[in-house]
Design an enzyme around this catalytic site. Structure first.
Site, PDB file in Angstrom:
ATOM      1  N   LYS A   4      64.795  66.645 112.837  1.00 55.74           N
ATOM      2  CA  LYS A   4      64.917  65.867 114.079  1.00 55.74           C
ATOM      3  C   LYS A   4      64.590  64.406 113.825  1.00 55.74           C
ATOM      4  O   LYS A   4      63.575  64.082 113.220  1.00 55.74           O
ATOM      5  CB  LYS A   4      64.010  66.442 115.173  1.00 55.74           C
ATOM      6  N   HIS A  26      58.952  69.908 116.504  1.00 51.74           N
ATOM      7  CA  HIS A  26      60.363  70.189 116.214  1.00 51.74           C
ATOM      8  C   HIS A  26      60.589  70.315 114.712  1.00 51.74           C
ATOM      9  O   HIS A  26      59.779  69.846 113.911  1.00 51.74           O
ATOM     10  CB  HIS A  26      61.265  69.065 116.743  1.00 51.74           C
TER      11      HIS A  26
END
Ligand code: NAD
Length: 271
Positions: free
Chosen positions: A161, A157
């Site tokens: 995040k 990600h």
């Protein structure tokens, strides 16, 4: 006959997902925006929700008060610290809730279950139709292959995040473990740092990578003797989560109280 409009309130409106949700609602013919909410303070409060997401002004200002009108569905993609208060507010107002925020605590999850006795809630770590299907395929594969095939999972990600592993990775891991009568909590190995031992047969490795602007990538590998199966989902645009969440909001309107997820929204049936 004209389709009934679904009215939604977006919570976490100034965030990456919030702005994508706002844009998707404002572009839709079947939805109306009943409110845009974000935390107190900071830039963007009192700004028009349309201009916030680089669309024409729509007349709804971003507010720090969640006040959904009767019939509106609350779509919350904010931060875990806000979730408990948002659930309580939905309960108070009897508002259906679509919850996309990930990384919520066990206490908040317990509150969610209690709240679902009184209001309809769809909660999913990943609202993408593709990931929902991949999770189902993962469970089917794990069941067919049996526990002797070793399962390992990695997720990637963007650098912003906060929670890891991703809620989606945990969901896929749980589905794989459950397919062969295991609990992910008992068999998950989240890091192999300084591990001076070989892999055990039953463990499921879950590894996280963070960097760049990747919207989200999940790969599940099953290792057999001399062969390997890989299931991969790559999210290229966070609009997929917004479309899924808004599909859930439409589905949730007039639904009986209960805790649902995307499997229910897509009518994939329970395994
Ligand atoms: P972000 O940090 O860009 O946005 C979060 C927003 O929530 C910010 O604007 C912040 O000001 C706001 N916020 C904080 N406290 C608040 C409060 N008390 N009330 C209202 N708003 C508040 O984060 P993001 O990338 O937009 O992601 C938001 C959440 O959605 C994260 O938990 C993320 O993991 C999750 N997410 C879920 C899915 C899914 O499909 N379920 C997909 C993508 C992201």
């Amino acid at each position: 006959m004209s389709e009934r409009l679904t009215s939604v309130v977006i919570v976490g409106a100034r965030g990456r997902m919030g702005q994508t949700l706002l844009k998707t609602v404002l572009e839709s013919d079947s939805m109306t925006l009943a409110g845009a909410v974000d935390r107190t303070g900071g830039p963007g409060l009192d700004q028009d929700a349309g201009t916030l997401c680089r669309m024409p002004a729509c007349g709804t200002l971003v507010s720090d008060t969640m006040d959904p009108p009767r019939g509106a569905v609350v779509v919350d993609f904010s931060l875990p610290g806000a979730t408990e208060r948002n659930i309580r507010r939905c309960l108070e107002l009897r508002a259906p809730l679509v919850l996309g925020t990930t990384g919520i605590s066990a206490e908040t999850r317990a509150l969610l279950k209690e709240a679902a006795k009184e209001i309809p809630i769809v909660s999913a770590a990943n609202f993408s139709v593709g990931v929902t299907l991949m999770t189902r395929l993962a469970a089917l594969a794990a069941k067919s292959l049996g526990p002797e095939w070793e399962a390992e999972l990695f997720e990637l990600h963007h650098r912003h995040k906060r929670d890891s592993p991703s809620g989606t990775a945990l969901r896929i891991g749980k589905a794989v473990a459950a397919a062969n009568g295991r609990r992910l909590d008992d068999v998950a190995v989240m890091s192999r740092e300084k591990a001076d031992r070989a892999r055990t047969g039953e463990e499921i490795g879950v590894m996280s990578l963070r960097g760049g602007n990747s919207v989200g990538e999940h790969t599940l590998m099953f290792f057999g003797e001399g062969e390997r199966i890989e299931l991969t989902h790559r999210a290229m645009d966070r609009a997929i989560f917004a479309r899924g969440a808004l599909r859930a909001a439409r589905w949730l309107t007039d639904r009986a109280p209960g805790l649902y997820d995307m499997v229910d929204v897509l009518d994939l049936g329970r395994l």
